[in-house]
Scaffold this active site. Sequence first.
Site, PDB file in Angstrom:
ATOM      1  N   THR A  96       0.897  -1.331  -0.188  1.00  0.00           N
ATOM      2  CA  THR A  96      -0.120  -0.060  -0.162  1.00  0.00           C
ATOM      3  C   THR A  96       0.867   1.226   0.041  1.00  0.00           C
ATOM      4  OG1 THR A  96      -1.631   1.085   1.145  1.00  0.00           O
ATOM      5  CG2 THR A  96      -0.220   0.154   2.560  1.00  0.00           C
ATOM      6  N   ALA A 131      -0.937   5.358   3.771  1.00  0.00           N
ATOM      7  CA  ALA A 131      -0.263   5.469   5.279  1.00  0.00           C
ATOM      8  C   ALA A 131      -1.401   5.406   6.347  1.00  0.00           C
ATOM      9  CB  ALA A 131       0.238   6.957   5.690  1.00  0.00           C
ATOM     10  N   HIS A 132      -2.754   5.673   6.089  1.00  0.00           N
ATOM     11  CA  HIS A 132      -3.829   5.628   7.193  1.00  0.00           C
ATOM     12  C   HIS A 132      -4.068   4.073   7.306  1.00  0.00           C
ATOM     13  CE1 HIS A 132      -4.962   9.810   7.279  1.00  0.00           C
ATOM     14  NE2 HIS A 132      -4.911   9.727   6.011  1.00  0.00           N
ATOM     15  N   ASP A 169      -7.596  -3.925  -0.962  1.00  0.00           N
ATOM     16  CA  ASP A 169      -8.443  -2.976  -1.525  1.00  0.00           C
ATOM     17  C   ASP A 169      -9.873  -2.607  -0.782  1.00  0.00           C
ATOM     18  OD1 ASP A 169      -8.256  -1.655  -4.029  1.00  0.00           O
ATOM     19  OD2 ASP A 169     -10.444  -2.595  -4.693  1.00  0.00           O
ATOM     20  N   TYR A 196     -13.728   8.202   3.719  1.00  0.00           N
ATOM     21  CA  TYR A 196     -15.565   8.544   4.226  1.00  0.00           C
ATOM     22  C   TYR A 196     -15.943   8.549   5.618  1.00  0.00           C
ATOM     23  CZ  TYR A 196     -15.575   7.950  -1.012  1.00  0.00           C
ATOM     24  OH  TYR A 196     -15.250   8.028  -2.549  1.00  0.00           O
ATOM     25  N   ARG A 203     -12.235  -3.658   7.691  1.00  0.00           N
ATOM     26  CA  ARG A 203     -10.333  -3.907   7.711  1.00  0.00           C
ATOM     27  C   ARG A 203      -9.879  -4.830   8.744  1.00  0.00           C
ATOM     28  NH1 ARG A 203      -9.267   0.693   6.484  1.00  0.00           N
ATOM     29  NH2 ARG A 203      -9.093   0.179   4.157  1.00  0.00           N
TER      30      ARG A 203
HETATM   31  P1  ITT Z   1      -3.688   1.784  -1.821  1.00  0.00           P
HETATM   32  O1  ITT Z   1      -4.075   1.063  -3.090  1.00  0.00           O
HETATM   33  O2  ITT Z   1      -2.361   2.013  -2.045  1.00  0.00           O
HETATM   34  O3  ITT Z   1      -3.536   0.650  -0.708  1.00  0.00           O
HETATM   35  P2  ITT Z   1      -5.682   3.583  -1.848  1.00  0.00           P
HETATM   36  O4  ITT Z   1      -6.267   4.665  -0.734  1.00  0.00           O
HETATM   37  O5  ITT Z   1      -5.833   3.991  -3.220  1.00  0.00           O
HETATM   38  O6  ITT Z   1      -4.507   2.775  -1.334  1.00  0.00           O
HETATM   39  P3  ITT Z   1      -8.027   1.846  -2.273  1.00  0.00           P
HETATM   40  O7  ITT Z   1      -7.655   1.688  -3.987  1.00  0.00           O
HETATM   41  O8  ITT Z   1      -8.472   0.575  -1.594  1.00  0.00           O
HETATM   42  O9  ITT Z   1      -6.841   2.510  -1.425  1.00  0.00           O
HETATM   43  O10 ITT Z   1      -9.366   3.029  -2.007  1.00  0.00           O
HETATM   44  C1  ITT Z   1      -9.839   2.911  -0.867  1.00  0.00           C
HETATM   45  C2  ITT Z   1     -10.625   4.112  -0.754  1.00  0.00           C
HETATM   46  O11 ITT Z   1     -11.878   3.823  -0.082  1.00  0.00           O
HETATM   47  C3  ITT Z   1      -9.824   5.087  -0.034  1.00  0.00           C
HETATM   48  O12 ITT Z   1      -8.959   6.020  -0.679  1.00  0.00           O
HETATM   49  C4  ITT Z   1     -11.027   5.773   0.957  1.00  0.00           C
HETATM   50  O13 ITT Z   1     -11.563   6.934   0.166  1.00  0.00           O
HETATM   51  C5  ITT Z   1     -11.883   4.739   0.997  1.00  0.00           C
HETATM   52  N1  ITT Z   1     -11.835   3.972   1.917  1.00  0.00           N
HETATM   53  C6  ITT Z   1     -11.154   2.516   2.454  1.00  0.00           C
HETATM   54  N2  ITT Z   1     -11.110   2.208   3.501  1.00  0.00           N
HETATM   55  C7  ITT Z   1     -11.689   3.290   4.282  1.00  0.00           C
HETATM   56  C8  ITT Z   1     -11.805   3.482   5.630  1.00  0.00           C
HETATM   57  O14 ITT Z   1     -11.333   2.332   6.680  1.00  0.00           O
HETATM   58  N3  ITT Z   1     -12.702   4.433   6.030  1.00  0.00           N
HETATM   59  C9  ITT Z   1     -12.877   5.516   5.157  1.00  0.00           C
HETATM   60  N4  ITT Z   1     -12.620   5.358   3.800  1.00  0.00           N
HETATM   61  C10 ITT Z   1     -12.210   4.232   3.397  1.00  0.00           C
END
Ligand code: ITT
Length: 194
Positions: free
Chosen positions: A8, A11-12, A71, A153, A180
């Site tokens: 990933t 960082a969150h 994802d 979100y 998660r």
């Molecule tokens: P990586 O692919 O590098 O892991 P990313 O941010 O691009 O990071 P994703 O493609 O999985 O990750 O997109 C997930 C999006 O969904 C993320 O950017 C948030 O907007 C939302 N999201 C995922 N998990 C969340 C959570 O626990 N709380 C709030 N929003 C979340």
Amino acid sequence: MKEIVFATHNAHKASEIRNILGDSVKVKTLTDINLFEEIPENGNTFEENSFLKADFVRARVSDFTMCIADDSGLMVEALDGAPGVFSARYAGEPADDKRNVAKLLDNLKGVENRRAKFVTVITALINDKSYSFRGEIEGVIIDECRGTNGFGYDPVFVPDGYDLTFAQLPSEVKNSISHRARAIRKFVDFINNL
Ligand code: ITT
């Protein structure tokens, strides 16, 4: 399992997964292993995109044994499951949490059905085998942002059984009930039974 590569750039997510796994496992992100390339995510499902991220790492690490990828996204009932796999870039490029949330609230203006769920699919690649673990949490989308914890979100999502958003709840609470956490726990159970 003492150390694991987590595919990933977010960082969150990394901080949440460290928190969920605890101190006994060292989690290394792509930054820690100096992989700064953007990973193409052109799958149609969380499973496909999660696999693509893990596979990207497998192809670039010389003594590969194991990595995980995450994802995730938000699926809103009244929007036929959107933003779904497009959650990160719902309001376009570059990905921006504030603009994504604003677009979501705009699309839900006047909409009565506020049901939604967060989904995480963790892919674990172990040698040449792939395993996937899905976690979900249901709740509702409120009509304004509340709280500053978390990311994405979180400020508009209230999980079922609570009155506060994920961004208002302490991170330990989110990390004990979240999509998660549920996916990671399935992965840990699997590893412990190998
Ligand atoms: P990586 O692919 O590098 O892991 P990313 O941010 O691009 O990071 P994703 O493609 O999985 O990750 O997109 C997930 C999006 O969904 C993320 O950017 C948030 O907007 C939302 N999201 C995922 N998990 C969340 C959570 O626990 N709380 C709030 N929003 C979340």
